[in-house]
Structure formats: structure tokens, C-alpha cells
Design a protein around this motif. Structure first.
Motif, PDB file in Angstrom:
ATOM      1  N   GLY A 111      10.852   8.740   0.398  1.00 51.04           N
ATOM      2  CA  GLY A 111      11.091   7.608  -0.491  1.00 51.04           C
ATOM      3  C   GLY A 111      10.134   6.464  -0.227  1.00 51.04           C
ATOM      4  N   LEU A 112       9.920   6.131   1.045  1.00 52.46           N
ATOM      5  CA  LEU A 112       8.996   5.057   1.369  1.00 52.46           C
ATOM      6  C   LEU A 112       7.567   5.409   0.979  1.00 52.46           C
ATOM      7  CD1 LEU A 112      10.309   3.861   4.855  1.00 52.46           C
ATOM      8  CD2 LEU A 112      10.510   2.700   2.654  1.00 52.46           C
ATOM      9  N   ALA A 113       7.188   6.675   1.139  1.00 52.02           N
ATOM     10  CA  ALA A 113       5.849   7.102   0.722  1.00 52.02           C
ATOM     11  C   ALA A 113       5.660   6.877  -0.774  1.00 52.02           C
ATOM     12  CB  ALA A 113       5.631   8.575   1.072  1.00 52.02           C
ATOM     13  N   GLY A 114       6.689   7.195  -1.561  1.00 55.13           N
ATOM     14  CA  GLY A 114       6.618   6.939  -2.996  1.00 55.13           C
ATOM     15  C   GLY A 114       6.449   5.456  -3.289  1.00 55.13           C
ATOM     16  N   HIS A 115       7.158   4.608  -2.532  1.00 57.14           N
ATOM     17  CA  HIS A 115       7.056   3.157  -2.728  1.00 57.14           C
ATOM     18  C   HIS A 115       5.645   2.657  -2.418  1.00 57.14           C
ATOM     19  CE1 HIS A 115       7.983  -1.061  -2.752  1.00 57.14           C
ATOM     20  NE2 HIS A 115       7.728  -1.183  -1.454  1.00 57.14           N
ATOM     21  N   PHE A 116       5.055   3.146  -1.325  1.00 48.04           N
ATOM     22  CA  PHE A 116       3.704   2.706  -0.967  1.00 48.04           C
ATOM     23  C   PHE A 116       2.682   3.104  -2.027  1.00 48.04           C
ATOM     24  CE2 PHE A 116       5.117   3.086   3.700  1.00 48.04           C
ATOM     25  CZ  PHE A 116       5.611   1.797   3.673  1.00 48.04           C
ATOM     26  N   LEU A 117       2.968   4.184  -2.766  1.00 43.58           N
ATOM     27  CA  LEU A 117       2.048   4.654  -3.802  1.00 43.58           C
ATOM     28  C   LEU A 117       2.306   3.998  -5.148  1.00 43.58           C
ATOM     29  CD1 LEU A 117       2.032   8.461  -2.964  1.00 43.58           C
ATOM     30  CD2 LEU A 117       0.132   6.868  -2.663  1.00 43.58           C
ATOM     31  N   GLY A 118       3.364   3.209  -5.250  1.00 43.17           N
ATOM     32  CA  GLY A 118       3.706   2.612  -6.532  1.00 43.17           C
ATOM     33  C   GLY A 118       4.569   3.505  -7.396  1.00 43.17           C
ATOM     34  N   LEU A 340      -9.781   1.093   1.105  1.00 42.17           N
ATOM     35  CA  LEU A 340      -8.763   0.151   1.564  1.00 42.17           C
ATOM     36  C   LEU A 340      -7.421   0.387   0.872  1.00 42.17           C
ATOM     37  CD1 LEU A 340      -8.245  -2.309   3.360  1.00 42.17           C
ATOM     38  CD2 LEU A 340      -9.007  -3.763   1.473  1.00 42.17           C
ATOM     39  N   SER A 341      -7.459   0.802  -0.391  1.00 44.32           N
ATOM     40  CA  SER A 341      -6.221   1.011  -1.149  1.00 44.32           C
ATOM     41  C   SER A 341      -5.398   2.181  -0.622  1.00 44.32           C
ATOM     42  CB  SER A 341      -6.545   1.233  -2.631  1.00 44.32           C
ATOM     43  OG  SER A 341      -7.386   2.358  -2.791  1.00 44.32           O
ATOM     44  N   ASP A 342      -6.006   3.045   0.209  1.00 47.32           N
ATOM     45  CA  ASP A 342      -5.285   4.193   0.753  1.00 47.32           C
ATOM     46  C   ASP A 342      -4.767   3.957   2.171  1.00 47.32           C
ATOM     47  OD1 ASP A 342      -5.474   5.899  -1.455  1.00 47.32           O
ATOM     48  OD2 ASP A 342      -7.505   6.511  -0.915  1.00 47.32           O
ATOM     49  N   VAL A 343      -5.103   2.811   2.758  1.00 46.07           N
ATOM     50  CA  VAL A 343      -4.736   2.574   4.157  1.00 46.07           C
ATOM     51  C   VAL A 343      -3.222   2.565   4.347  1.00 46.07           C
ATOM     52  CG1 VAL A 343      -4.751   0.834   5.996  1.00 46.07           C
ATOM     53  CG2 VAL A 343      -6.857   1.402   4.791  1.00 46.07           C
ATOM     54  N   ALA A 344      -2.483   1.919   3.439  1.00 43.70           N
ATOM     55  CA  ALA A 344      -1.031   1.802   3.606  1.00 43.70           C
ATOM     56  C   ALA A 344      -0.375   3.174   3.664  1.00 43.70           C
ATOM     57  CB  ALA A 344      -0.437   0.974   2.463  1.00 43.70           C
ATOM     58  N   ILE A 345      -0.739   4.072   2.763  1.00 47.98           N
ATOM     59  CA  ILE A 345      -0.091   5.390   2.733  1.00 47.98           C
ATOM     60  C   ILE A 345      -0.583   6.283   3.879  1.00 47.98           C
ATOM     61  CG2 ILE A 345      -1.742   6.317   1.053  1.00 47.98           C
ATOM     62  CD1 ILE A 345       2.000   7.220   1.441  1.00 47.98           C
ATOM     63  N   ILE A 346      -1.844   6.097   4.312  1.00 48.99           N
ATOM     64  CA  ILE A 346      -2.337   6.886   5.449  1.00 48.99           C
ATOM     65  C   ILE A 346      -1.572   6.522   6.713  1.00 48.99           C
ATOM     66  CG2 ILE A 346      -4.317   7.328   6.947  1.00 48.99           C
ATOM     67  CD1 ILE A 346      -6.117   6.974   4.487  1.00 48.99           C
ATOM     68  N   GLU A 375       1.620  -7.277   0.578  1.00 49.27           N
ATOM     69  CA  GLU A 375       1.804  -7.151  -0.877  1.00 49.27           C
ATOM     70  C   GLU A 375       0.468  -6.930  -1.574  1.00 49.27           C
ATOM     71  OE1 GLU A 375       3.454  -9.330   1.011  1.00 49.27           O
ATOM     72  OE2 GLU A 375       5.384  -8.310   0.760  1.00 49.27           O
ATOM     73  N   ASP A 376      -0.603  -7.543  -1.038  1.00 46.73           N
ATOM     74  CA  ASP A 376      -1.934  -7.325  -1.608  1.00 46.73           C
ATOM     75  C   ASP A 376      -2.382  -5.880  -1.416  1.00 46.73           C
ATOM     76  OD1 ASP A 376      -2.276 -10.031  -2.408  1.00 46.73           O
ATOM     77  OD2 ASP A 376      -2.769 -10.547  -0.347  1.00 46.73           O
ATOM     78  N   LEU A 377      -2.090  -5.329  -0.211  1.00 42.29           N
ATOM     79  CA  LEU A 377      -2.420  -3.919   0.018  1.00 42.29           C
ATOM     80  C   LEU A 377      -1.648  -3.024  -0.944  1.00 42.29           C
ATOM     81  CD1 LEU A 377      -2.548  -3.585   3.915  1.00 42.29           C
ATOM     82  CD2 LEU A 377      -4.459  -3.435   2.322  1.00 42.29           C
ATOM     83  N   LEU A 378      -0.360  -3.334  -1.134  1.00 42.94           N
ATOM     84  CA  LEU A 378       0.439  -2.555  -2.080  1.00 42.94           C
ATOM     85  C   LEU A 378      -0.126  -2.672  -3.492  1.00 42.94           C
ATOM     86  CD1 LEU A 378       4.209  -3.027  -1.173  1.00 42.94           C
ATOM     87  CD2 LEU A 378       2.835  -0.970  -0.982  1.00 42.94           C
ATOM     88  N   LYS A 379      -0.555  -3.874  -3.864  1.00 36.45           N
ATOM     89  CA  LYS A 379      -1.110  -4.079  -5.201  1.00 36.45           C
ATOM     90  C   LYS A 379      -2.357  -3.231  -5.392  1.00 36.45           C
ATOM     91  CE  LYS A 379      -2.660  -7.684  -8.397  1.00 36.45           C
ATOM     92  NZ  LYS A 379      -2.988  -9.127  -8.567  1.00 36.45           N
ATOM     93  N   LEU A 380      -3.230  -3.197  -4.386  1.00 35.79           N
ATOM     94  CA  LEU A 380      -4.419  -2.341  -4.462  1.00 35.79           C
ATOM     95  C   LEU A 380      -4.029  -0.883  -4.654  1.00 35.79           C
ATOM     96  CD1 LEU A 380      -6.643  -3.841  -1.612  1.00 35.79           C
ATOM     97  CD2 LEU A 380      -7.211  -3.795  -4.047  1.00 35.79           C
ATOM     98  N   SER A 381      -3.004  -0.452  -3.904  1.00 35.96           N
ATOM     99  CA  SER A 381      -2.538   0.936  -4.005  1.00 35.96           C
ATOM    100  C   SER A 381      -1.977   1.223  -5.391  1.00 35.96           C
ATOM    101  CB  SER A 381      -1.482   1.203  -2.926  1.00 35.96           C
ATOM    102  OG  SER A 381      -1.019   2.529  -2.985  1.00 35.96           O
ATOM    103  N   LYS A 384      -4.634   1.534  -8.083  1.00 33.93           N
ATOM    104  CA  LYS A 384      -5.309   2.830  -8.060  1.00 33.93           C
ATOM    105  C   LYS A 384      -4.446   3.895  -8.735  1.00 33.93           C
ATOM    106  CE  LYS A 384      -7.712   6.091  -5.048  1.00 33.93           C
ATOM    107  NZ  LYS A 384      -8.230   6.345  -3.685  1.00 33.93           N
ATOM    108  N   THR A 385      -3.123   3.851  -8.484  1.00 31.03           N
ATOM    109  CA  THR A 385      -2.225   4.793  -9.138  1.00 31.03           C
ATOM    110  C   THR A 385      -2.269   4.630 -10.655  1.00 31.03           C
ATOM    111  OG1 THR A 385      -0.713   4.864  -7.253  1.00 31.03           O
ATOM    112  CG2 THR A 385       0.190   5.526  -9.369  1.00 31.03           C
ATOM    113  N   ALA A 386      -2.239   3.372 -11.129  1.00 34.23           N
ATOM    114  CA  ALA A 386      -2.280   3.112 -12.567  1.00 34.23           C
ATOM    115  C   ALA A 386      -3.589   3.610 -13.171  1.00 34.23           C
ATOM    116  CB  ALA A 386      -2.101   1.620 -12.827  1.00 34.23           C
ATOM    117  N   ARG A 387      -4.699   3.392 -12.443  1.00 25.89           N
ATOM    118  CA  ARG A 387      -5.992   3.852 -12.955  1.00 25.89           C
ATOM    119  C   ARG A 387      -6.037   5.377 -13.061  1.00 25.89           C
ATOM    120  NH1 ARG A 387      -8.855   2.106  -9.137  1.00 25.89           N
ATOM    121  NH2 ARG A 387      -9.576   4.025  -8.157  1.00 25.89           N
TER     122      ARG A 387
END
Length: 398
Positions: A111-118, A340-346, A375-381, A384-387
Motif C-alpha cells: 500500500g505504501l509503495a502505491g502511495h509513493f508512486l501516486g 530523482l523522481s524514483d528515489v522515494a520508491i527505491i 512532498e516535493d519528492l512525492l510530487k516529482l514521482s 512522472k506517473t501522470a506523464r
């Protein structure tokens, strides 16, 4: 020109204070520095002033989610030191509770992994499916976490036969939900784009860093304490160790979700084989002088306890090694070359176990001074998901 981005020591992504300094060129991570040792609760020293019956309650507080691992590892270490034989029924109960804990821990992580990915839908699904497991834990032990069930020589409370159907019912209802979640995560093109090939950890690096648990198994390292050094009833029931050769984030997701099905097999097998009998051995108040080790396959990997007894009713020394201590250094190998946008999930990929508070970081680089929070890291992530979602949709239209 490279710029540095600190994450921590206090940061919402981390459940314990840890400090990472990312060196980036543009959006690419070119170096990572990891510092540990920001959190000290003195549990090993406190254990020296507690009796052998009190220590399981103390070490259970090391981790709330996998709160079976430490009291069980400690009890196994004392039993190893004193030559105490645990009754068969107690071993089956230990394994049932241990695997229920693994199920809810893996679902919490998914569940948390899904959250980090948006992908908050994945978060809500996984935590919704986890809830009946917590209710089951409360039924069997009185608590959703911190069960207070393990003692040296066995368990403190029995599982009455009238609860067997309730356990089976909860597991039967969970199976199709797990299959749906597994299929949804692995078949979604955007999730695959965010996970496949990202945060790669080769088998060689996994061995070199000494990683444990699902992190190791997702890189093709076939290790599992339940099979290699059996405890409880893990050698009495049929199940298999899940591995993958890919070593990326997708493999870590796949390994954990497939392990849930093996945990269900273990619980069902224990319910079928468990026979009436005592749930605890006679344990002397004073443990004879000696040394003992206890190893448990926690959801994150091997949990290791070493005990020295001096003939009194309290341990002379307790040494603990939690799995995150071994898995954390691999963050350097998995982050280099990633964006950088992948750091949170890694970082979340190893299922790290920390405690945390909010932290805001001020970055000064060629683009001027700016602030970067979690929150900025999450926004970057999420961006990327939206793109990727848009690119996938446009590709389908074509």
C-alpha cells in the motif's frame, strides 16, 4: 554542476532517523552517502535489567509492524542457550501468528509503495485487505500489534479450536483479493514503467552488501531462515521460497505478493496438523551460564538475537541485529544512475524500518535557492506517473 540534496536525518519517508545525501546532476543521481546511528533507545542495555520473562515485552517494542520477530528471536536464543524444548503445539501457534504478521506487513508495504508512486487506489486496496488480518490478530492475541504472545519456552495463550474456522474464513476471503492485487499491479503498464528496471540490485551486489529477506530473494539470492534454519513449525508444513532473478523494484513487489500465498499455505498447514497439548515448557527462573542465538525470518529479512546468560534470572548481554541494518547500505547501489523522481520508491523498496518527523530541506544550486521537502519528492514521482499514463494512453489511441 552537481548539487547535493539531503534526506533526513528526520524525514517523513523514514520510520527511524537516517541521513542520506544525494549528489545529482540535473535529475540523475550520481552519488549517495548514507549515515546511520541517529536513534538509540538503549534496548540492549535495558534488557540486562529485565528478567527473561520480561525481555520479550521489551524487545517487542523495537518494531510495531513485525512485533513477533524480536520476542521470538530472543526466546529462540534463550532456548538455544538453555536447551529448552518447546512443545509442538506452541511451535504451531508461533508459526500461525508469525505468518499472519508477515501477511499484514507485506500488504502494508504494498500500500505504501502505491502511495509513493501516486497510485493511491493500490494503497487503499492493500490496506483494506490488511484490515481483516489485524482484526484476526486482535481475536487471537487481544492486540492488533504488539501481541504479547511469545515467552521463553512457548506461548502465553492458546488458540482455541473454535477459532480455526474464523482463521480459515479470513484466509479464504483474502486469496482472491491477493490474486486481484497481484494481477492489477503487474499488468498495469504505468506501474510496470515505474517499477521495471528501476532500482536494480544485481545478485553479486546483493551478496556483497549482505542484503536479507525479500530484497535478497528479488535479486536471485535463495535464502530464507524458515527453510535454512527452521523454527516453529516451518519445517513441518509444505511451502516454497519465492525468488526472482530480475533484481528491480518490480521483482521486489512480485516476491512480497507471492510470499503472501506461501504464508497462507503455512497457516493452513499448521491448522491441519496442530494437535492438542501443552503450550509452554517448564523454564527455570535462572538460566544456566552459556550463549545462544535466535534467528527469525522477519518480513524484511533475518532478525538475529544473541544472548549471554550468567546463571541469574536476567541476561548478561543481549545483542540484536535487525534486517534493515543489512539492507540499508544497498540503497547506494540501487540509486546510482536513477532519476530523482524514483528515489522515494527505491528507498521504500527495501521496506525500511525507521521512526521519523517532518524535515524541510533548502537546496542551493545553479538554479538558485529553493526548498525541497518529502512532498516535493512525492510530487516529482506523481508527475512522472501522470506523464507515463498519458504516454500509455496516447500509444493505445494510435
Amino acid at each position: 554542476m552537481p548539487s547535493k540534496i539531503p534526506i533526513g536525518p528526520y524525514h517523513p519517508l523514514q520510520e527511524e532517523p537516517e541521513h542520506f545525501i544525494l549528489t545529482i546532476e540535473g535529475e540523475q543521481v550520481v552519488d549517495v552517502d548514507v549515515s546511520i546511528g541517529y536513534n538509540h533507545r538503549g534496548i540492549e542495555k535495558l534488557a540486562e535489567s529485565k528478567t527473561y520473562d520480561q525481555v520479550p515485552f521489551l524487545v517487542e517494542r523495537i518494531c510495531g509492524i513485525c512485533s513477533m520477530s524480536h520476542p521470538l528471536a530472543f526466546s529462540l536464543a534463550v532456548e538455544n542457550c538453555a536447551g529448552i524444548e518447546v512443545p509442538p503445539r506452541a511451535n504451531y501457534i508461533r508459526t500461525i501468528l508469525d505468518e499472519i504478521r508477515r501477511l499484514h506487513s507485506h500488504l502494508l508495504w504494498a500500500g505504501l509503495a502505491g502511495h509513493f508512486l501516486g497510485y493511491n487506489t493500490v494503497w487503499m486496496w492493500a490496506w483494506k485487505y490488511r484490515e481483516p488480518l489485524l482484526e484476526l490478530s486482535e481475536l487471537l492475541t487481544g492486540n492488533r500489534n504488539h501481541y504479547g504472545m511469545i515467552k521463553v519456552g512457548g506461548v502465553r495463550r492458546d488458540i482455541p479450536p473454535e477459532h480455526y474456522p474464523l482463521i480459515r474464513k479470513a484466509l479464504d476471503e483474502l486469496k482472491p483479493k491477493l490474486e486481484m492485487l497481484y494481477g492489477a499491479v503487474l499488468d498495469d503498464p504505468v506501474l510496470r514503467a515505474r517499477l521495471e528496471g528501476v532500482g536494480h540490485l544485481s545478485r553479486e551486489d546483493a551478496i556483497r552488501y549482505g542484503v536479507l529477506g525479500p530484497t535478497a530473494r528479488a535479486s536471485g539470492v535463495d535464502i530464507d531462515i524458515r527453510r535454512d534454519y527452521p523454527y516453529g513449525a516451518s519445517d513441518k508444513v509444505e511451502w516454497r521460497v519465492i525468488t526472482s532473478e530480475r533484481g528491480d523494484l518490480l521483482a521486489r513487489v512480485e516476491v512480497r505478493l507471492l510470499e503472501c500465498f506461501e504464508s497462507i499455505k503455512l497457516i493452513e498447514g499448521c491448522l491441519e496438523q496442530m494437535e492438542p497439548g501443552p503450550i509452554s515448557a517448564d523454564v527455570p527462573r535462572k538460566i544456566p551460564p552459556g550463549e545462544g542465538i535466535g534467528q527469525v525470518e522477519a518480513p524484511r529479512g533475518e532478525c538475529f538475537h544473541y544472548v549471554v546468560a550468567n546463571g541469574t534470572d536476567k541476561p548478561e548481554r543481549l545483542k540484536i541485529r535487525a534486517p534493515t541494518y543489512m539492507n540499508l547500505p544497498s540503497f547506494r547501489a540501487t540509486c546510482l544512475g536513477e532519476t530523482l523522481s524514483d528515489v522515494a520508491i527505491i528507498l521504500a523498496g527495501i521496506d525500511p524500518c525507521y521512526c521519523c518527523t517532518e524535515r524541510l530541506v533548502r537546496i542551493k544550486d545553479g538554479r538558485g535557492e529553493r526548498r525541497l521537502s518529502f512532498e516535493d519528492l512525492l510530487k516529482l514521482s506523481w508527475e512522472k506517473t501522470a506523464r507515463l499514463r498519458k504516454e500509455a494512453k496516447d500509444g493505445c489511441v494510435e
